[in-house]
Design a protein around this motif. Sequence first.
Motif, PDB file in Angstrom:
ATOM      1  N   ASP A 124       3.461   0.558   2.933  1.00 56.84           N
ATOM      2  CA  ASP A 124       4.178   0.594   4.201  1.00 56.84           C
ATOM      3  C   ASP A 124       3.553  -0.434   5.137  1.00 56.84           C
ATOM      4  OD1 ASP A 124       4.272   1.814   7.151  1.00 56.84           O
ATOM      5  OD2 ASP A 124       6.004   2.573   6.029  1.00 56.84           O
ATOM      6  N   GLU A 125       4.386  -1.173   5.852  1.00 56.06           N
ATOM      7  CA  GLU A 125       3.888  -2.233   6.725  1.00 56.06           C
ATOM      8  C   GLU A 125       2.972  -1.707   7.833  1.00 56.06           C
ATOM      9  OE1 GLU A 125       5.714  -5.777   9.556  1.00 56.06           O
ATOM     10  OE2 GLU A 125       7.027  -4.732   8.171  1.00 56.06           O
ATOM     11  N   TYR A 126       3.245  -0.509   8.333  1.00 52.71           N
ATOM     12  CA  TYR A 126       2.479   0.021   9.466  1.00 52.71           C
ATOM     13  C   TYR A 126       1.442   1.058   9.060  1.00 52.71           C
ATOM     14  CZ  TYR A 126       6.174  -2.387  11.926  1.00 52.71           C
ATOM     15  OH  TYR A 126       7.044  -3.353  12.365  1.00 52.71           O
ATOM     16  N   GLU A 127       1.761   1.903   8.112  1.00 52.40           N
ATOM     17  CA  GLU A 127       0.828   2.944   7.684  1.00 52.40           C
ATOM     18  C   GLU A 127       0.811   3.065   6.160  1.00 52.40           C
ATOM     19  OE1 GLU A 127       0.735   6.749   9.636  1.00 52.40           O
ATOM     20  OE2 GLU A 127       1.844   5.924  11.331  1.00 52.40           O
ATOM     21  N   TYR A 129      -0.336   4.083   2.517  1.00 53.03           N
ATOM     22  CA  TYR A 129      -1.045   5.245   1.995  1.00 53.03           C
ATOM     23  C   TYR A 129      -0.863   5.277   0.491  1.00 53.03           C
ATOM     24  CZ  TYR A 129       3.597   7.409   1.755  1.00 53.03           C
ATOM     25  OH  TYR A 129       4.906   7.668   1.469  1.00 53.03           O
TER      26      TYR A 129
END
Length: 170
Positions: A124-127, A129
Amino acid sequence: MTSDAIDPAADLDPLDADAAVKEPRLWRDNGWTARVIKNEDDDGWAVAMLMDGEPEPALVGPWTMGRDKKNPKPLDAAAFNTLVKTAKEVVRRHEQALHALHHKSLTVNGPDGRIDVTLDIVADEYEPYAVLAATDAAGEPLAQVRVAAGFKLNTASAEAWIAADYRKPG
């Protein structure tokens, strides 16, 4: 390379996106576009292969000079088909490398037999995992937890996770 190497389909009519084009320096067919471009780095020519819908070429490589040793050899059906095959292979290898980078698996011995442990990274670009999961020898799910994208899956970390009754590591 010239800036048009970035966009081999720059001169194509977007309203006619599905129409085949068969010109000496531009071929488009079956979801691919080949454009012969001037190689700014030397006196030669290059060819860029672009898959429809993609912003970047899948393949850019040298192109053969024509008989006059000044202009490029014109594209033809055989060359285009070979270029498509090569570009598809490049795309396939890239996808395999990306899959190998984001998916790890190993097998360890658990209290009740073999356990397959996998780590799937979600980029994911922002978070970003990862999902750590375990299945038994029959393929039945035993556990699944969300972990940090940087989680290191190895035999020791898998065995420790199993020994901790599959509680989230860390």
